[in-house]
Design an enzyme around this catalytic site. Structure first.
Site, short mmCIF file in Angstrom:
data_model
loop_
_atom_site.label_atom_id
_atom_site.label_comp_id
_atom_site.label_asym_id
_atom_site.label_seq_id
_atom_site.Cartn_x
_atom_site.Cartn_y
_atom_site.Cartn_z
N SER A 46 0.86 -1.18 0.00
CA SER A 46 0.00 0.00 0.00
C SER A 46 0.90 1.24 0.00
CB SER A 46 -0.89 -0.01 1.24
OG SER A 46 -0.07 0.09 2.38
N LYS A 156 -5.84 -10.54 -4.17
CA LYS A 156 -5.25 -10.93 -2.88
C LYS A 156 -5.94 -10.22 -1.73
CE LYS A 156 -1.74 -9.34 -0.36
NZ LYS A 156 -0.38 -8.88 0.04
N GLU A 197 -5.03 -15.38 1.98
CA GLU A 197 -3.82 -15.20 2.79
C GLU A 197 -4.15 -15.00 4.27
OE1 GLU A 197 -1.29 -11.88 1.70
OE2 GLU A 197 0.23 -12.43 3.16
N LYS A 239 -2.08 -18.62 0.50
CA LYS A 239 -0.82 -17.93 0.82
C LYS A 239 -0.66 -17.90 2.33
CE LYS A 239 1.62 -13.55 0.15
NZ LYS A 239 1.97 -12.51 -0.82
N GLY A 282 7.00 -12.77 5.26
CA GLY A 282 6.63 -12.35 6.61
C GLY A 282 7.73 -11.79 7.50
N GLY A 283 8.80 -11.28 6.91
CA GLY A 283 9.87 -10.73 7.73
C GLY A 283 11.09 -11.63 7.83
N SER A 309 5.27 -16.46 -2.71
CA SER A 309 4.61 -15.20 -3.08
C SER A 309 5.24 -14.15 -2.19
CB SER A 309 3.11 -15.30 -2.86
OG SER A 309 2.50 -14.05 -3.12
P1 13P Z 1 6.05 -10.56 2.51
O1 13P Z 1 6.64 -11.67 1.69
O2 13P Z 1 6.95 -9.37 2.64
O3 13P Z 1 5.48 -11.05 3.81
O4 13P Z 1 4.84 -9.96 1.68
C1 13P Z 1 3.98 -10.82 1.07
C2 13P Z 1 2.64 -10.21 1.01
O5 13P Z 1 2.12 -9.99 -0.05
C3 13P Z 1 1.96 -9.90 2.27
O6 13P Z 1 0.60 -9.71 2.04
#
Ligand code: 13P
Length: 358
Positions: A46, A156, A197, A239, A282-283, A309
């Site tokens: 975003s 998504k 997700e 995801k 995810g970090g 992804s």
């Molecule tokens: P990350 O791989 O940075 O967690 O981002 C993936 C994503 O699209 C989160 O919604």
């Protein structure tokens, strides 16, 4: 059985046939997004989130710079060998490449399916302090129709579940799974593949066993809600998070343990009808995310494609190489291309950490 009932059945049959026709397209798209050797680039930050990423390298986030940076990623040589789909933010779906070609058409022309993030973000969940629920269902049917018209073929929606004392609550898990299912049903109705997700966050001092337990419970609730909302599993991509130790846990699980725990959890909670699992990073560091994926694919065969992804794990090295400088766009593109290639290798379990230095 009365005449009325027969008419009802005939109508249901016709509906069923129409639905199956739509679904053949959806399942084809879903399979292409996670085709062997490929994964998905998440470039759908975003405006506030990309602002944070740019701030991390001391770059101001402006519309032209966001476009330059993202079109650099999309035009990386050979990207289509490893990237089957790209998740865009709405702004990017409406932007054009430097030569004027609309970005969704450019991506599709190179064989990378364009998709769109459609949720409106995770907001505080009333009654559950510290927990969040993802919003964005109002008006979604109309937005999806517009996005499809602009070229998007998948969508998504990200739900976030935090682990903490007393968290996640049943209320948080249920509210998020319900919203994911309503979103997924609307996507399929509108001819888009939903990326579902549910992200169990890695923040916290909890051990990997707690992540495994919460991830399993969340997946159960998600698939229960998807079934209630009549979502066709053949036409989604899941995801999820990997099962990892909390980021502040003193005893961090290693690569093999993460791979084992993640596969054990998914096999127990994800139906085989789902064509593909595309993990979020995810970090995790770029290297960890690739190593974990490779270790899982080294244990193939699995009931579904086991893919990526990634947002941060694909883009972090490119951002670091770019630094907002036009004359460093080529270096950034090289860094991204290399990350995509290594994750492509991880799709068959052929990644080795030694390849990083090369
Ligand atoms: P990350 O791989 O940075 O967690 O981002 C993936 C994503 O699209 C989160 O919604």
């Amino acid at each position: 059985m009365g005449k009325g009932m027969n008419t009802l059945h005939a109508r249901d049959d016709q509906k069923g046939r129409n639905r199956r026709m739509t679904n053949a397209n959806l399942s084809e798209t879903a399979q292409a997004m996670v085709a062997p050797g490929k994964g998905i680039l998440a470039a759908d930050e975003s405006t506030p989130t990309i602002g944070k990423r740019f701030a991390g390298i001391g770059v101001e986030s402006t519309e032209p710079l966001r476009r330059d940076y993202r079109s650099m990623l999309f035009s990386a040589p050979s990207a289509e060998q490893y990237i089957g789909g790209v998740i865009l933010f709405e702004e990017t779906l409406r932007q054009s490449m430097p030569d004027g070609e609309p970005i969704p058409q450019y991506l599709a022309g190179r064989g990378m399916i364009p998709g769109i993030k459609v949720d409106k973000g995770a907001k505080p969940l009333a009654g559950c302090p510290g927990e969040k629920v993802t919003e964005g269902l109002d008006g979604l049917r109309e937005r999806l129709a517009e996005y499809r018209g602009l070229g998007a073929r998948f969508a998504k929606w990200r739900a976030v579940i935090a682990i903490g004392e007393g968290a996640p609550s049943d209320c948080c898990v249920h509210a998020n799974a319900h919203a994911l299912a309503r979103y997924a049903a609307l996507c399929q109705e509108g001819g888009l593949v939903p990326i579902v997700e549910p992200e169990v966050l890695m923040d916290g001092p909890h051990p990997i066993s707690r992540c495994e337990q919460v991830t399993g419970a969340v997946l159960d609730e998600v698939f229960d809600q998807l079934e209630r909302h009549r979502v066709e599993l053949e036409g989604i991509v899941l995801k999820p998070n990997m099962v990892v130790s909390g980021s502040e846990c003193p005893a961090q699980a290693g690569v093999e343990e993460v791979a084992e725990a993640t596969l054990r959890t998914l096999k127990a909670h994800v139906p085989a009808a789902v064509p593909g699992i595309a993990f979020l990073s995810g970090g995790q560091s770029a290297e960890d995310a690739t190593a974990h994926l490779s270790a899982m694919n080294a244990r193939a065969p699995h009931p579904w494609e086991v893919s990526f992804s990634y947002g941060r794990a694909l883009q972090a090295p490119a951002l670091a190489a770019w630094q907002g400088k036009t004359d460093q766009l080529v270096d950034a593109q090289r860094a991204f291309g290399e990350r995509a290639r290594l994750n492509g290798l991880a799709r068959t379990g052929d990644y080795r950490p030694e390849l990083e230095a090369a």
